[in-house]
Design a protein around this motif. Structure first.
Motif, PDB file in Angstrom:
ATOM      1  N   GLY A 192       5.743   4.172   0.666  1.00  0.00           N
ATOM      2  CA  GLY A 192       4.971   4.059  -0.563  1.00  0.00           C
ATOM      3  C   GLY A 192       3.871   3.016  -0.503  1.00  0.00           C
ATOM      4  N   SER A 193       4.094   1.930   0.220  1.00  0.00           N
ATOM      5  CA  SER A 193       3.072   0.879   0.266  1.00  0.00           C
ATOM      6  C   SER A 193       1.795   1.378   0.916  1.00  0.00           C
ATOM      7  CB  SER A 193       3.618  -0.334   1.035  1.00  0.00           C
ATOM      8  OG  SER A 193       3.995   0.029   2.370  1.00  0.00           O
ATOM      9  N   THR A 194       1.930   2.139   2.023  1.00  0.00           N
ATOM     10  CA  THR A 194       0.751   2.692   2.692  1.00  0.00           C
ATOM     11  C   THR A 194       0.046   3.710   1.805  1.00  0.00           C
ATOM     12  OG1 THR A 194       1.846   2.400   4.823  1.00  0.00           O
ATOM     13  CG2 THR A 194      -0.052   3.876   4.763  1.00  0.00           C
ATOM     14  N   LEU A 195       0.812   4.535   1.131  1.00  0.00           N
ATOM     15  CA  LEU A 195       0.234   5.557   0.268  1.00  0.00           C
ATOM     16  C   LEU A 195      -0.459   4.926  -0.950  1.00  0.00           C
ATOM     17  CD1 LEU A 195      -0.125   8.563  -0.278  1.00  0.00           C
ATOM     18  CD2 LEU A 195       2.110   8.571  -1.407  1.00  0.00           C
ATOM     19  N   LEU A 196       0.169   3.924  -1.574  1.00  0.00           N
ATOM     20  CA  LEU A 196      -0.433   3.275  -2.734  1.00  0.00           C
ATOM     21  C   LEU A 196      -1.720   2.551  -2.352  1.00  0.00           C
ATOM     22  CD1 LEU A 196      -0.178   2.605  -5.717  1.00  0.00           C
ATOM     23  CD2 LEU A 196       1.193   0.603  -5.082  1.00  0.00           C
ATOM     24  N   ARG A 197      -1.743   1.949  -1.196  1.00  0.00           N
ATOM     25  CA  ARG A 197      -2.956   1.272  -0.737  1.00  0.00           C
ATOM     26  C   ARG A 197      -4.102   2.267  -0.547  1.00  0.00           C
ATOM     27  NH1 ARG A 197      -1.146  -0.402   3.731  1.00  0.00           N
ATOM     28  NH2 ARG A 197      -0.023  -2.194   2.854  1.00  0.00           N
ATOM     29  N   ALA A 198      -3.764   3.444   0.016  1.00  0.00           N
ATOM     30  CA  ALA A 198      -4.801   4.461   0.196  1.00  0.00           C
ATOM     31  C   ALA A 198      -5.308   4.974  -1.155  1.00  0.00           C
ATOM     32  CB  ALA A 198      -4.240   5.609   1.020  1.00  0.00           C
TER      33      ALA A 198
END
Length: 262
Positions: A192-198
């Motif tokens: 989720g952290s990578t997706l939210l950053r994108a």
């Protein structure tokens, strides 16, 4: 002297038959002659004389059976092909008549609004999302009703990653009917952290691409006849301005395509 000897002995005189010199010698009957011959040389004759050849059928009669078999197979194949062609013609004619009578059209859908109730990271670093989507379903058919069956699914994707999904309610849509649906979508995604950053980086541009997919099993009603289930597959490419929570999101672009899966 002869008379005296006969009288003295008392024997009767012997009479000998006269022999005909000119008569031909007696011959044995043909049957007895053949029997005698077979009795004399039976064993040698059976070895010397070859057995009589078996009576064979003419070549034309021997080749008649394969010809009959081939002709029967050809008839069966011709009948089968003929029946299949006739069945295809009947099905095609029936479908053509139904198409001319009912003039079916694929229902169309439009996304009216999209809002985000929740979008956050969990303790396990998965991304939790909750979307609320309002959809308008339009049945343009004059003589066709649509039964939306159980199992319909609506989902939102971002770059081939599913963010959330929700169930389409079960209902019946009549002829030329417009129905508005309010569907709640929830989901949890790993990394989720990578997706939210994108998503946050994409939000800075003011144009966030989302993909709204529809998978709805339906049954078609032609008059009083209810046909078997088919599936409506839809794909709506949306462009929204932001993903802020508890705010109405502006849909800048929408391109929807739908098809039937038999």
């Amino acid at each position: 002297m002869e008379k005296t000897r006969t009288q003295m002995t008392g024997d009767k005189p012997k009479i000998h038959p006269a022999v005909d010199v000119e008569a031909p010698p007696p011959t044995a009957p043909l049957i007895s002659r053949g029997l005698a011959t077979s009795e004399k040389g039976g064993s040698s004759q059976s070895q010397q004389q070859p057995p009589l050849p078996l009576r064979t059928m003419p070549a034309a009669m021997q080749s008649s059976k394969p010809q009959k078999t081939r002709s029967c197979c050809c008839k069966c194949v011709c009948w089968t092909v003929g029946l299949l062609v006739l069945l295809l013609v009947i099905v095609g004619a029936t479908a053509g008549i139904l198409y001319l009578v009912f003039k079916p059209k694929i229902p169309n859908y439009s996304v009216d609004s999209l809002s985000i109730s929740d979008l956050r990271l969990n303790f396990d670093m998965s991304l939790y999302a909750k979307f609320d989507v309002k959809i308008t379903a339009n049945n343009p058919n004059k003589k066709i009703g649509i039964y939306y069956e159980k199992g319909g699914l609506l989902s939102v994707w971002y770059t081939n990653t599913k963010l959330c999904a929700g169930s389409i309610p079960k209902f019946y849509q009549g002829h030329q009917n417009i129905t508005k649906l309010d569907v709640s979508l929830t989901g949890q995604t790993q990394y989720g952290s990578t997706l939210l950053r994108a998503l946050q980086e994409q939000q800075q541009t003011g144009r966030i691409p989302l993909d709204l997919k529809v998978d709805a099993p339906v049954s078609i009603k032609l008059g009083r006849l209810k046909l078997r289930k088919v599936t409506i597959l839809g794909d709506c490419l949306l462009v929204v301005d932001s993903l802020s929570t508890n705010n109405l999101i502006s849909i800048k672009a929408s391109n929807c395509r739908f098809k039937l899966k038999l």
